[in-house]
Design an enzyme around this catalytic site. Structure first.
Site, PDB file in Angstrom:
ATOM      1  N   PRO A 129      34.213   3.750  62.916  1.00  0.00           N
ATOM      2  CA  PRO A 129      33.061   3.860  62.008  1.00  0.00           C
ATOM      3  C   PRO A 129      31.719   3.676  62.702  1.00  0.00           C
ATOM      4  O   PRO A 129      30.730   4.288  62.299  1.00  0.00           O
ATOM      5  CB  PRO A 129      33.324   2.738  60.988  1.00  0.00           C
ATOM      6  CG  PRO A 129      34.811   2.602  60.945  1.00  0.00           C
ATOM      7  CD  PRO A 129      35.258   2.849  62.353  1.00  0.00           C
ATOM      8  N   HIS A 339      25.532  39.616  54.576  1.00  0.00           N
ATOM      9  CA  HIS A 339      26.147  39.737  53.249  1.00  0.00           C
ATOM     10  C   HIS A 339      25.164  39.469  52.114  1.00  0.00           C
ATOM     11  O   HIS A 339      25.472  39.750  50.952  1.00  0.00           O
ATOM     12  CB  HIS A 339      27.325  38.761  53.113  1.00  0.00           C
ATOM     13  CG  HIS A 339      28.580  39.218  53.779  1.00  0.00           C
ATOM     14  ND1 HIS A 339      28.715  39.299  55.152  1.00  0.00           N
ATOM     15  CD2 HIS A 339      29.777  39.618  53.260  1.00  0.00           C
ATOM     16  CE1 HIS A 339      29.938  39.714  55.455  1.00  0.00           C
ATOM     17  NE2 HIS A 339      30.599  39.919  54.325  1.00  0.00           N
ATOM     18  N   GLU A 364      35.140  16.774  69.354  1.00  0.00           N
ATOM     19  CA  GLU A 364      35.429  16.674  70.795  1.00  0.00           C
ATOM     20  C   GLU A 364      34.168  16.528  71.634  1.00  0.00           C
ATOM     21  O   GLU A 364      34.085  17.050  72.747  1.00  0.00           O
ATOM     22  CB  GLU A 364      36.250  17.882  71.273  1.00  0.00           C
ATOM     23  CG  GLU A 364      37.543  18.094  70.537  1.00  0.00           C
ATOM     24  CD  GLU A 364      38.404  16.843  70.479  1.00  0.00           C
ATOM     25  OE1 GLU A 364      38.429  16.081  71.461  1.00  0.00           O
ATOM     26  OE2 GLU A 364      39.031  16.609  69.434  1.00  0.00           O
TER      27      GLU A 364
END
Length: 382
Positions: A129, A339, A364
């Site tokens: 955390p 779009h 990562e």
């Protein structure tokens, strides 16, 4: 020098695995995201197909095809369903590779075959955390008591946390030694004192479950130590090279999917009496998406090739991860823009791809950490 041409075997693997992903994986992706479901059958199917063991030794059920071939196949899987790619990679990569490189023979025989078959799932837990990139600030402790270690602490943002049968845990065995006081352990599901938090509600890759892992006087056998006591940090850094290449492939697959969806939409959508693909602005966006995607693929495959040659390059792995992830978020943004209003609607695939893409810049090692690594390494070399 690395030959960028695919071998006939790699071409066939790419073709057949693409067909497999389009038929078996892609049709489920939208539902997994919408309902935040983990698809056990996907991982089992990948294990049966042989994908889970492409980079693993034959003695444990793998096919030992190497990182380049795994990356070629991984792009197809991430393009079909980024969540399935992420969970499969966390299982056999983040959990399996530390055991493969540093584990005992008994650990390898016990855990690797099931991970490769996809019948059991793994996870890796470093983040806490209050400690992400700042590994030295880990608070989880593992205290040796006779023939056991007692773990106490909490891990956060753990991919596969809710469903993992085994967890690779990094904890401090000697807090006074900083990085040299960190060790690695394997902890099995069901161990007394080991519990899992509820699945976290995420922005993207929602079909790949993430949670806290909690250790409260959790006793594990001393035989569950992976590698040497105090060697956990160095072990983790070595495992981050394939992990960062894998995360780069995650981004590459999403980027390729965005490019394909954009071309499809632009050639079908009409505006001002002609297709969107007829407008120069759209032309340029699609061209830039193509250039960036191909560039990411080349640097990823070079980093993967070096790993296959036994000369892993941590700087190049960071370059691949940084470039592919930031390229992907930009391409995903352009795909939504192409779009228009429809890109903002959940019925269109690019909406999901846009949300999935962001993880590449965080997981990562965040982009900022990759820049630190790259700059430090090239300046040191100079």
């Amino acid at each position: 020098m690395f030959d960028y041409t695919y071998t006939p075997e790699q071409i066939e693997i790419q073709r057949s695995f693409r067909d497999f992903c389009e038929k078996e994986i892609a049709p489920k992706a939208e539902k997994l995201d919408r309902e935040m479901i983990f698809c056990t059958d996907n991982i089992k199917a990948l294990g049966k197909y042989g994908y889970m063991g492409m980079g693993m030794p034959k003695e444990f059920g793998g096919t030992n095809l190497g990182c380049v071939t795994t990356s070629v196949a991984g792009e197809e899987l991430s393009k079909a369903c980024a969540a399935t790619y992420l969970s499969s990679g966390a299982s056999v990569g983040l959990a399996g590779i530390p055991i493969l490189i540093f584990g005992t023979d008994a650990q390898k025989k016990k855990y690797l075959p099931d991970l490769i078959k996809g019948t059991k799932f793994g996870c890796m837990a470093m983040t806490e955390p209050h400690a992400g990139s700042d590994v030295q600030s880990l608070k989880t402790k593992a205290i040796r008591k006779g023939d056991k270690y007692v773990l106490n602490g909490t891990k956060m943002f753990i991919t596969n946390g809710p469903i993992a049968d085994i967890a690779i845990i990094y904890a401090k065995t000697d807090p006074s030694k900083g990085y040299s006081g960190i060790s690695c352990f394997v902890v099995e599901k069901g161990t007394k004192g080991f519990s899992v938090g509820k699945p976290l509600d995420k922005l993207g890759v929602r079909g790949s479950p993430t949670s806290e892992l909690i250790f409260e006087d959790c006793e594990i056998p001393a035989a569950n130590l992976v590698g040497s006591e105090g060697g956990g940090f160095i072990q983790c850094m070595q495992c981050l090279v394939p992990a960062r290449i894998g995360m780069a492939v995650f981004s590459l697959g999403i980027a390729e999917a965005c490019l394909e969806e954009s071309i499809k939409y632009a050639t079908e959508r009409q505006a001002f009496g002609k297709t969107l693909a007829s407008f120069q602005e759209i032309h340029f966006k699609i061209a830039e998406m193509k250039v960036a995607t191909d560039g990411a693929r080349l640097v990823i495959h070079e980093a993967a090739w070096k790993l296959d040659q036994g000369t892993p390059d941590s700087t190049l792995a960071s370059v691949a991860k940084l470039y592919a992830s930031e390229t992907c978020t930009r391409i995903a943004s352009d795909a939504v823009q192409i779009h228009g209003g429809y890109g903002y609607m959940k019925e269109y695939k690019v909406e999901r791809l846009y949300r999935d893409a962001k993880l590449g810049e965080i997981g990562e090692g965040a982009s900022e950490i990759q820049r630190m690594i790259i700059a430090r390494d090239i300046i040191s070399t100079y």
